[in-house]
Design an enzyme around this catalytic site. Sequence first.
Site, PDB file in Angstrom:
ATOM      1  N   ARG A 161      -8.612   7.001 -76.092  1.00 26.54           N
ATOM      2  CA  ARG A 161      -9.273   7.740 -75.010  1.00 26.54           C
ATOM      3  C   ARG A 161      -9.245   9.230 -75.330  1.00 26.54           C
ATOM      4  O   ARG A 161      -8.205   9.764 -75.732  1.00 26.54           O
ATOM      5  CB  ARG A 161      -8.551   7.480 -73.678  1.00 26.54           C
ATOM      6  CG  ARG A 161      -8.992   8.433 -72.573  1.00 26.54           C
ATOM      7  CD  ARG A 161      -8.322   8.116 -71.259  1.00 26.54           C
ATOM      8  NE  ARG A 161      -8.079   9.324 -70.482  1.00 26.54           N
ATOM      9  CZ  ARG A 161      -7.561   9.358 -69.254  1.00 26.54           C
ATOM     10  NH1 ARG A 161      -7.229   8.226 -68.660  1.00 26.54           N
ATOM     11  NH2 ARG A 161      -7.354  10.506 -68.638  1.00 26.54           N
ATOM     12  N   TYR A 211      -7.451  -4.940 -65.746  1.00 28.12           N
ATOM     13  CA  TYR A 211      -6.942  -3.633 -66.178  1.00 28.12           C
ATOM     14  C   TYR A 211      -5.771  -3.212 -65.306  1.00 28.12           C
ATOM     15  O   TYR A 211      -5.783  -3.409 -64.083  1.00 28.12           O
ATOM     16  CB  TYR A 211      -8.063  -2.607 -66.045  1.00 28.12           C
ATOM     17  CG  TYR A 211      -7.695  -1.167 -66.345  1.00 28.12           C
ATOM     18  CD1 TYR A 211      -7.371  -0.770 -67.631  1.00 28.12           C
ATOM     19  CD2 TYR A 211      -7.710  -0.205 -65.346  1.00 28.12           C
ATOM     20  CE1 TYR A 211      -7.057   0.554 -67.921  1.00 28.12           C
ATOM     21  CE2 TYR A 211      -7.412   1.128 -65.621  1.00 28.12           C
ATOM     22  CZ  TYR A 211      -7.077   1.507 -66.911  1.00 28.12           C
ATOM     23  OH  TYR A 211      -6.785   2.814 -67.192  1.00 28.12           O
ATOM     24  N   ASP A 233      -0.309  10.707 -60.415  1.00 33.52           N
ATOM     25  CA  ASP A 233      -0.515  10.380 -61.820  1.00 33.52           C
ATOM     26  C   ASP A 233      -0.422  11.655 -62.656  1.00 33.52           C
ATOM     27  O   ASP A 233      -1.426  12.204 -63.112  1.00 33.52           O
ATOM     28  CB  ASP A 233      -1.890   9.721 -61.985  1.00 33.52           C
ATOM     29  CG  ASP A 233      -2.186   9.314 -63.423  1.00 33.52           C
ATOM     30  OD1 ASP A 233      -1.221   9.140 -64.192  1.00 33.52           O
ATOM     31  OD2 ASP A 233      -3.370   9.170 -63.766  1.00 33.52           O
ATOM     32  N   ASN A 247     -15.772   4.576 -67.864  1.00 37.84           N
ATOM     33  CA  ASN A 247     -14.871   4.521 -66.716  1.00 37.84           C
ATOM     34  C   ASN A 247     -15.660   4.872 -65.452  1.00 37.84           C
ATOM     35  O   ASN A 247     -15.913   6.044 -65.178  1.00 37.84           O
ATOM     36  CB  ASN A 247     -13.707   5.496 -66.920  1.00 37.84           C
ATOM     37  CG  ASN A 247     -12.718   5.443 -65.770  1.00 37.84           C
ATOM     38  OD1 ASN A 247     -12.715   4.508 -64.979  1.00 37.84           O
ATOM     39  ND2 ASN A 247     -11.869   6.466 -65.679  1.00 37.84           N
ATOM     40  N   ASP A 251      -3.247   0.966 -69.456  1.00 32.38           N
ATOM     41  CA  ASP A 251      -3.224   2.419 -69.632  1.00 32.38           C
ATOM     42  C   ASP A 251      -1.809   2.841 -70.015  1.00 32.38           C
ATOM     43  O   ASP A 251      -0.874   2.673 -69.226  1.00 32.38           O
ATOM     44  CB  ASP A 251      -3.652   3.059 -68.308  1.00 32.38           C
ATOM     45  CG  ASP A 251      -3.616   4.576 -68.311  1.00 32.38           C
ATOM     46  OD1 ASP A 251      -3.259   5.174 -69.334  1.00 32.38           O
ATOM     47  OD2 ASP A 251      -3.946   5.159 -67.262  1.00 32.38           O
ATOM     48  N   GLU A 300      -4.308   8.263 -74.866  1.00 38.22           N
ATOM     49  CA  GLU A 300      -5.180   9.424 -74.709  1.00 38.22           C
ATOM     50  C   GLU A 300      -4.683  10.645 -75.463  1.00 38.22           C
ATOM     51  O   GLU A 300      -3.552  10.671 -75.963  1.00 38.22           O
ATOM     52  CB  GLU A 300      -5.329   9.756 -73.230  1.00 38.22           C
ATOM     53  CG  GLU A 300      -4.049  10.247 -72.584  1.00 38.22           C
ATOM     54  CD  GLU A 300      -4.093  10.144 -71.070  1.00 38.22           C
ATOM     55  OE1 GLU A 300      -3.739  11.144 -70.404  1.00 38.22           O
ATOM     56  OE2 GLU A 300      -4.452   9.072 -70.543  1.00 38.22           O
TER      57      GLU A 300
END
Length: 295
Positions: A158, A43, A58, A210, A85, A115
């Site tokens: 997500r 990942y 982030d 997660n 991601d 997401e």
Amino acid sequence: MSQYSAGAAFRKAVQEESPLQVVGAINANHALLAKRAGFKAIYLSGGGVAAGSLGLPDLGISNLDDVLTDVRRITDVCDLPLLVDVDTGFGASAFNVARTVKSMIKFGAAAMHIEDQVGAKRCGHRPGKEIVSKQEMVDRISAAVDARTDDQFVIMARTDALAVEGLDAAIERAVACVEAGADMIFPEAMISLDMYKQFAAAVKVPVLANITEFGSTPLFTVDELRSADVGLVLYPLSAFRAMNKAAENVYGAIRRDGTQQNVLDTMQTRAELYERINYHSFEQKLDALFAAQKK
């Protein structure tokens, strides 16, 4: 001659290992270490790209090219299927989402998750998250599915809706995403095994848990998550956190003691590094080339 599909390899791994452990690799070297440890998928975290490659939080600051640089470096040397991601898709329109999907496939990724946060996103385990409407999220998934140049490439939806709208609304969003073509579901920041079980029963596609450290979700074991019908277990930044702590300890020791002698036992040796990156096979090819030139 059939063409290799990273997405097909990812789907196969999900079928063969239940639940599939997917471990975060912050860079190409860590991808090789993850493969050596026996993992079947890896990942690339958006938070990892931001903090590790850019030294930034982030918060939606990194862009598509930042992520693609790390994707390419990993897929160039490691053949494990890579889940990436992509935050909210790196842009406000369906065209941006489509570009992201096509680029991920071109650069060798096997899967991506997108997401339902707004563009000014936050870490999924931080307060103050804002999400887009269910319809806008469905549109993101539809755009991603339509853009696939490899129909085996995995589109994972997500949802961060639990913290904003509650469990029922989060499940409703997830179901709508599956109806729009999402292959798998990533419900973020769940706090109980029963929540995962409810998601799995409702969406009827693989559900990802997660299991990130120091967040909202307890550190459930693989066996516990299997009992809740979870299909994938993600450890996004475990090695990265350990790497950072080790680096701080080494820097502090060198500065404090004037030598690295006292922390040598915490380091990977030169021989170990060379073995992990297959150094000697490269060197042997170089020696053969030089020998041929001398003749």
